[in-house]
Design a protein around this motif. Structure first.
Motif, short mmCIF file in Angstrom:
data_model
loop_
_atom_site.label_atom_id
_atom_site.label_comp_id
_atom_site.label_asym_id
_atom_site.label_seq_id
_atom_site.Cartn_x
_atom_site.Cartn_y
_atom_site.Cartn_z
N PRO A 84 0.83 -1.21 0.00
CA PRO A 84 0.00 0.00 0.00
C PRO A 84 0.86 1.25 0.00
O PRO A 84 1.96 1.27 0.58
CB PRO A 84 -0.81 -0.13 1.29
CG PRO A 84 -0.04 -1.08 2.15
CD PRO A 84 0.64 -2.02 1.22
N HIS A 88 -2.11 8.47 4.56
CA HIS A 88 -3.51 8.10 4.68
C HIS A 88 -4.39 9.16 4.04
O HIS A 88 -3.97 10.29 3.79
CB HIS A 88 -3.89 7.93 6.15
CG HIS A 88 -3.74 9.17 6.97
ND1 HIS A 88 -2.50 9.59 7.46
CD2 HIS A 88 -4.63 10.11 7.39
CE1 HIS A 88 -2.65 10.71 8.14
NE2 HIS A 88 -3.94 11.06 8.12
N THR A 89 -5.63 8.79 3.77
CA THR A 89 -6.63 9.74 3.32
C THR A 89 -7.43 10.20 4.53
O THR A 89 -7.93 9.36 5.28
CB THR A 89 -7.57 9.11 2.28
OG1 THR A 89 -6.80 8.65 1.15
CG2 THR A 89 -8.60 10.12 1.80
N ARG A 148 -7.58 1.86 -0.86
CA ARG A 148 -6.20 1.65 -1.28
C ARG A 148 -5.23 2.08 -0.20
O ARG A 148 -4.19 1.46 0.02
CB ARG A 148 -5.93 2.42 -2.57
CG ARG A 148 -4.52 2.23 -3.13
CD ARG A 148 -4.41 2.74 -4.56
NE ARG A 148 -3.08 2.53 -5.08
CZ ARG A 148 -2.18 3.49 -5.27
NH1 ARG A 148 -2.48 4.76 -4.96
NH2 ARG A 148 -0.98 3.23 -5.75
N ARG A 149 -5.56 3.16 0.50
CA ARG A 149 -4.74 3.68 1.58
C ARG A 149 -5.50 3.57 2.90
O ARG A 149 -6.73 3.44 2.90
CB ARG A 149 -4.41 5.16 1.35
CG ARG A 149 -3.66 5.46 0.08
CD ARG A 149 -3.56 6.97 -0.12
NE ARG A 149 -2.93 7.29 -1.40
CZ ARG A 149 -1.62 7.45 -1.58
NH1 ARG A 149 -0.82 7.36 -0.53
NH2 ARG A 149 -1.13 7.73 -2.76
N HIS A 178 -2.02 11.97 2.90
CA HIS A 178 -1.78 12.06 1.46
C HIS A 178 -2.77 13.02 0.82
O HIS A 178 -2.43 13.76 -0.11
CB HIS A 178 -1.92 10.67 0.83
CG HIS A 178 -2.03 10.68 -0.66
ND1 HIS A 178 -0.96 10.86 -1.49
CD2 HIS A 178 -3.12 10.54 -1.49
CE1 HIS A 178 -1.35 10.82 -2.75
NE2 HIS A 178 -2.65 10.63 -2.78
#
Length: 389
Positions: A84, A88-89, A148-149, A178
């Motif tokens: 990954p 992070h989002t 994804r994150r 991110h």
């Protein structure tokens, strides 16, 4: 990986449970500063998010607990053998509304005859957004997909009063992010917000000297006269900056007409679009010089949000616009005259987009309303972004 079109199609089948959840959250009123109601709402929200989140925490605050939910994201390697991606989002939202307790009795949650328009206090700002993020994560769960994150959702309970405590939580969880997706309502036409004016609230207090206004006026120092002169000077400072706005929201002071006032204070709201104007206004407000020799001044910064300058080339917005286009959605962009928690992340230079809540209008007013179909679409868009980015 879930296909974005599959996510959208699935979202459109879930109107009934979404309406039920939306009604539940709107019925649990959350006026800013009401710790008891914030606790009840927080428990109900946490229970819903716990169905998909890896963990849900409720960090305490002066007005009750906030909420932070965590999703770990994909841990396995992808098709290219890579793990990954870093960062992070961060999803940013709030649970409080501007409406006093009891408003729901006079204006209950309702679905209009068109089958799409939902009304009620807080449906647009921003209970609908909380339902949308719950649905987004549910869509991923139902399709066997994972973000994804890693994902974090921060829900503060004091945004409508400037996030005096919640801002520290947003700042903490913005570290290492991110991207930041703000779940505030969009601009008219469903437009994303890629910039916000900054805002600050300052309380300016004056201490004077009381005296008989007829017999010994010269012995006194009018705190009210001093305050008026200070506000006149501040108005001139604001006028000299084209991007500034100054509003004197409240004024109090004095005791009666035959007494020279020994106290006065005003609460002042500031708005600005550039750091230079922000610094000039705050310098004038927080470091005042008395006009009268025996007057004493003090200034307190009640809340503060930095300006987030609009960048038409915002790459995060471009990614969302492209993703929306594949789903047949149009996503305009614009800058907001209001402030929110994404002011902080945008000003820090973290890729940020706000306005991902469902379309609607009338925030803070009697005609507040939001679109059910838009909520379903926004949930699918958020889910598709998380799974692909």
């Amino acid at each position: 990986m879930a296909d974005p079109h599959e996510l959208l199609a699935l979202a459109r089948t879930m109107a009934d449970p979404v309406l039920e959840r939306w009604q539940t959250l709107v019925a649990l009123e959350t006026p800013s500063g009401d710790a008891g109601r914030a606790a009840v709402f927080g428990e109900r929200l946490a229970a819903g998010l716990a169905a998909t989140a890896d963990s849900v925490r409720q960090p305490p605050g002066p007005d009750g607990a906030h909420l932070v939910a965590y999703w770990n994201g994909r841990e396995a390697k992808d098709d290219e053998g890579e793990g990954p991606p870093a960062g992070h989002t961060l999803l940013v939202a709030h649970s409080d509304t501007v409406f006093p307790a009891g408003t729901i009795t006079r204006r209950p949650f309702a679905l209009a005859e068109d089958g799409d328009t939902v009304t009620g206090p807080g449906v647009f700002d921003m209970k609908g957004s909380l339902v949308a993020v719950e649905l987004a994560m549910d869509l991923l769960s139902r399709t066997g997909a994972s973000p994804r994150r890693p994902v974090r959702l921060v829900v503060v309970n004091d945004e409508e009063i400037g996030s005096p405590d919640g801002s520290r939580l947003v700042a903490r969880h913005a570290e290492g992010a991110h991207a930041v997706l703000g779940l505030e309502p969009p601009l008219p036409g469903g437009a994303l917000k890629i910039g916000r004016r900054g805002v600050a609230r300052v309380r300016l207090s004056v201490r004077g000297v009381s005296a008989h206004a007829g017999l010994d006026a010269a012995l006194g120092v009018s705190a009210i006269d001093e305050l008026v002169d200070q506000l006149t000077g501040l108005r001139a400072t604001a006028t000299s900056h084209p991007d500034a706005a100054l509003n004197v929201g409240t004024i109090t002071g004095g005791t009666r007409a035959n007494v020279v006032a020994d106290h006065a204070e005003a609460e002042i709201g500031l708005r600005y679009t550039t750091p230079e104007t922000e610094q000039a206004l705050l310098r004038a407000l927080l470091g005042p010089t008395a006009v009268r020799e025996r007057a004493a001044l003090s200034a307190e910064l009640l809340s503060h949000r930095p300006a987030w300058a609009m960048d038409p080339a915002n790459p995060l917005a471009a990614e969302l616009i492209a993703l929306a286009a594949t789903l047949g959605m149009d996503l305009p962009i614009g800058s907001s005259g209001g402030a929110g928690d994404t002011n902080l992340t945008g000003a820090l230079g973290i890729p940020t987009v706000d306005g991902l809540g469902p379309a609607g209008a009338g925030a803070h007013g009697e005609d507040e309303h939001a679109s059910l179909s838009s909520l379903l679409e926004r949930a699918a868009l958020i889910a598709a972004f998380l799974v692909t980015h």
